[in-house]
Design a protein around this motif. Structure first.
Motif, PDB file in Angstrom:
ATOM      1  N   ALA A  11      52.028   2.465  23.622  1.00 41.40           N
ATOM      2  CA  ALA A  11      51.344   3.646  22.834  1.00 41.40           C
ATOM      3  C   ALA A  11      51.404   3.152  21.438  1.00 41.40           C
ATOM      4  N   ASP A  12      50.685   3.896  20.616  1.00 46.50           N
ATOM      5  CA  ASP A  12      50.675   3.693  19.222  1.00 46.50           C
ATOM      6  C   ASP A  12      51.943   4.140  18.618  1.00 46.50           C
ATOM      7  N   THR A  13      52.158   3.912  17.477  1.00 43.95           N
ATOM      8  CA  THR A  13      53.455   4.170  16.558  1.00 43.95           C
ATOM      9  C   THR A  13      53.485   5.597  16.763  1.00 43.95           C
ATOM     10  N   VAL A  14      54.749   6.016  16.865  1.00 45.74           N
ATOM     11  CA  VAL A  14      55.190   7.648  17.264  1.00 45.74           C
ATOM     12  C   VAL A  14      54.828   8.380  16.057  1.00 45.74           C
ATOM     13  N   ALA A  15      54.585   7.654  14.896  1.00 40.22           N
ATOM     14  CA  ALA A  15      54.201   8.446  13.659  1.00 40.22           C
ATOM     15  C   ALA A  15      52.798   9.122  13.647  1.00 40.22           C
ATOM     16  N   LYS A  16      51.904   8.574  14.572  1.00 35.69           N
ATOM     17  CA  LYS A  16      50.728   9.345  14.953  1.00 35.69           C
ATOM     18  C   LYS A  16      50.908  10.757  15.384  1.00 35.69           C
ATOM     19  N   CYS A  17      52.194  11.191  15.948  1.00 34.68           N
ATOM     20  CA  CYS A  17      52.147  12.556  16.274  1.00 34.68           C
ATOM     21  C   CYS A  17      51.897  13.433  15.054  1.00 34.68           C
ATOM     22  N   PHE A  18      52.449  13.091  13.826  1.00 37.25           N
ATOM     23  CA  PHE A  18      52.263  13.826  12.728  1.00 37.25           C
ATOM     24  C   PHE A  18      50.700  14.076  12.536  1.00 37.25           C
ATOM     25  N   ALA A  19      49.772  13.275  12.849  1.00 38.89           N
ATOM     26  CA  ALA A  19      48.280  13.382  12.430  1.00 38.89           C
ATOM     27  C   ALA A  19      47.934  14.194  13.720  1.00 38.89           C
ATOM     28  N   ASP A  20      48.086  13.988  14.838  1.00 38.04           N
ATOM     29  CA  ASP A  20      47.700  14.512  16.057  1.00 38.04           C
ATOM     30  C   ASP A  20      48.050  16.012  15.994  1.00 38.04           C
ATOM     31  N   ARG A  21      49.279  16.352  15.622  1.00 37.68           N
ATOM     32  CA  ARG A  21      49.818  18.029  15.636  1.00 37.68           C
ATOM     33  C   ARG A  21      49.243  18.768  14.492  1.00 37.68           C
ATOM     34  N   THR A  22      48.834  18.069  13.513  1.00 39.19           N
ATOM     35  CA  THR A  22      48.532  18.815  12.424  1.00 39.19           C
ATOM     36  C   THR A  22      46.933  18.661  12.063  1.00 39.19           C
ATOM     37  N   GLY A  23      46.299  18.153  12.843  1.00 35.29           N
ATOM     38  CA  GLY A  23      44.878  17.791  12.485  1.00 35.29           C
ATOM     39  C   GLY A  23      44.336  16.838  11.519  1.00 35.29           C
ATOM     40  N   GLY A  24      45.326  15.974  11.145  1.00 37.37           N
ATOM     41  CA  GLY A  24      45.278  14.839  10.338  1.00 37.37           C
ATOM     42  C   GLY A  24      44.513  13.728  10.783  1.00 37.37           C
ATOM     43  N   LEU A  25      44.464  13.022   9.842  1.00 36.34           N
ATOM     44  CA  LEU A  25      43.718  11.372  10.524  1.00 36.34           C
ATOM     45  C   LEU A  25      44.774  10.366  10.764  1.00 36.34           C
ATOM     46  N   PHE A  26      44.777   9.330  11.705  1.00 36.92           N
ATOM     47  CA  PHE A  26      45.558   8.522  11.973  1.00 36.92           C
ATOM     48  C   PHE A  26      44.763   7.022  11.943  1.00 36.92           C
ATOM     49  N   VAL A  27      44.959   6.395  10.662  1.00 41.61           N
ATOM     50  CA  VAL A  27      44.204   5.292  10.221  1.00 41.61           C
ATOM     51  C   VAL A  27      45.229   4.027  10.093  1.00 41.61           C
ATOM     52  N   THR A  28      44.632   2.742  10.806  1.00 44.21           N
ATOM     53  CA  THR A  28      45.254   1.536  10.757  1.00 44.21           C
ATOM     54  C   THR A  28      44.572   0.814   9.565  1.00 44.21           C
ATOM     55  N   ALA A  29      45.514  -0.095   8.959  1.00 43.04           N
ATOM     56  CA  ALA A  29      44.839  -1.119   7.910  1.00 43.04           C
ATOM     57  C   ALA A  29      45.565  -2.299   8.198  1.00 43.04           C
ATOM     58  N   GLN A  30      44.860  -3.416   8.012  1.00 41.03           N
ATOM     59  CA  GLN A  30      45.539  -4.672   8.113  1.00 41.03           C
ATOM     60  C   GLN A  30      45.473  -5.515   6.873  1.00 41.03           C
ATOM     61  N   THR A  31      44.658  -4.932   6.151  1.00 34.27           N
ATOM     62  CA  THR A  31      44.321  -6.005   4.995  1.00 34.27           C
ATOM     63  C   THR A  31      44.565  -5.106   3.651  1.00 34.27           C
ATOM     64  N   VAL A  32      44.390  -5.644   2.435  1.00 35.70           N
ATOM     65  CA  VAL A  32      44.369  -4.929   1.195  1.00 35.70           C
ATOM     66  C   VAL A  32      43.008  -4.059   1.167  1.00 35.70           C
ATOM     67  N   ASP A  33      42.052  -4.576   1.410  1.00 37.21           N
ATOM     68  CA  ASP A  33      40.613  -3.681   1.189  1.00 37.21           C
ATOM     69  C   ASP A  33      40.821  -2.375   2.181  1.00 37.21           C
ATOM     70  N   GLU A  34      41.394  -2.830   3.616  1.00 38.16           N
ATOM     71  CA  GLU A  34      41.239  -1.552   4.585  1.00 38.16           C
ATOM     72  C   GLU A  34      42.504  -0.508   4.167  1.00 38.16           C
ATOM     73  N   LEU A  35      43.560  -0.977   3.254  1.00 36.57           N
ATOM     74  CA  LEU A  35      44.594  -0.125   2.982  1.00 36.57           C
ATOM     75  C   LEU A  35      43.938   0.650   2.022  1.00 36.57           C
ATOM     76  N   VAL A  36      42.902   0.178   1.010  1.00 43.22           N
ATOM     77  CA  VAL A  36      42.260   1.046  -0.136  1.00 43.22           C
ATOM     78  C   VAL A  36      41.390   1.862   0.481  1.00 43.22           C
ATOM     79  N   ASP A  37      40.698   1.686   1.603  1.00 42.50           N
ATOM     80  CA  ASP A  37      39.641   2.510   2.378  1.00 42.50           C
ATOM     81  C   ASP A  37      40.670   3.788   2.890  1.00 42.50           C
ATOM     82  N   ALA A  38      41.776   3.176   3.523  1.00 41.21           N
ATOM     83  CA  ALA A  38      42.451   4.356   4.330  1.00 41.21           C
ATOM     84  C   ALA A  38      43.093   5.291   3.176  1.00 41.21           C
TER      85      ALA A  38
END
Length: 235
Positions: A187-214
């Motif tokens: 499964a994805d990291t269990v932290a995803k539960c926070f997004a799933d339960r509250t209607g938030g976003l779960f975004v993954t980032a591998q690079t600096v630019d992706e983290l900026v965008d996230a």
């Protein structure tokens, strides 16, 4: 004529939505655990914390002018590996310089008490009486025995209007950790539960630019796309 009126109404609704989103105080909950000092497969490359600092320095000046932001870190500084929670400051206006300074000074250590950190951030935001947004940045799973899925259900039950976005930055998964009881293999990291339960976003980032965008996608608000300069890419 009807088409023009429709466009005007749509623009008005967009502006109202942007103002509403930006008026909600937000807490950035930032990973300072020991794993942030690790490097990737390229042993000559930067550590996670070094890349995260670059992303914070680029994203925050674009985000902070439009929303009050506070900062909480987890990992280092506790008497034990799991109680290193630190409220750096509550939401304030134009917090970019302070966020950047605090993250630059962060020296990774300790474990990852995700549940405790998000619960504490919600309390700082007075989430039972106020609309609240939390952006959790993590490179892994709960490692202090907390239960993000159960914790998120409890938070939602008591919240006025709480949204938790989760950014998995170069995220790792420890499927066999004894102190990560909700994680299941594959499964994805269990932290995803926070997004799933509250209607938030779960975004993954591998690079600096992706983290900026996230960061811009989760901590920012719609008005950024209308008036603020876009993130400068490193070439």
């Amino acid at each position: 004529m009807q088409r023009v009126l429709g466009m005007i109404l749509a623009l008005g609704l967009t502006a109202q939505t942007a103002l509403a989103d930006c008026s909600t105080d937000a807490m950035l909950v930032f990973d300072g655990s020991a794993s942030m000092s690790e490097i990737g497969f390229d042993i000559t490359g930067p550590t996670r914390i070094e890349e995260a600092r670059l992303a914070i320095a680029e994203a925050m000046p674009q985000i902070a002018p439009f929303r009050r932001i506070g900062l909480m870190t987890y990992g280092p500084g506790g008497q034990t590996a799991c109680n290193g929670l630190s409220l750096r400051f509550a939401p304030q206006s134009n917090a970019a310089e302070r966020v950047i300074s605090e993250v630059d000074a962060l020296r990774p250590g300790g474990l990852t008490p995700l549940s405790a950190a998000v619960e504490r951030a919600a309390q700082v935001l007075d989430y039972q009486r106020q609309r609240a947004t939390i952006v959790l940045v993590t490179d892994g799973n709960e490692t202090c025995g907390g239960t993000p899925c159960a914790a998120s259900r409890a938070l939602v039950a008591g919240a006025r209007d709480l949204t938790v976005h989760v950014i998995g930055f170069r995220v790792t998964r420890d499927f066999f950790a004894w102190n990560n009881p909700e994680q299941t293999f594959g499964a994805d990291t269990v932290a995803k539960c926070f997004a799933d339960r509250t209607g938030g976003l779960f975004v993954t980032a591998q690079t600096v630019d992706e983290l900026v965008d996230a960061l811009r996608q989760t901590l920012g608000c719609p008005v950024i796309g209308k008036g603020a300069p876009m993130a400068r890419r490193r070439g």
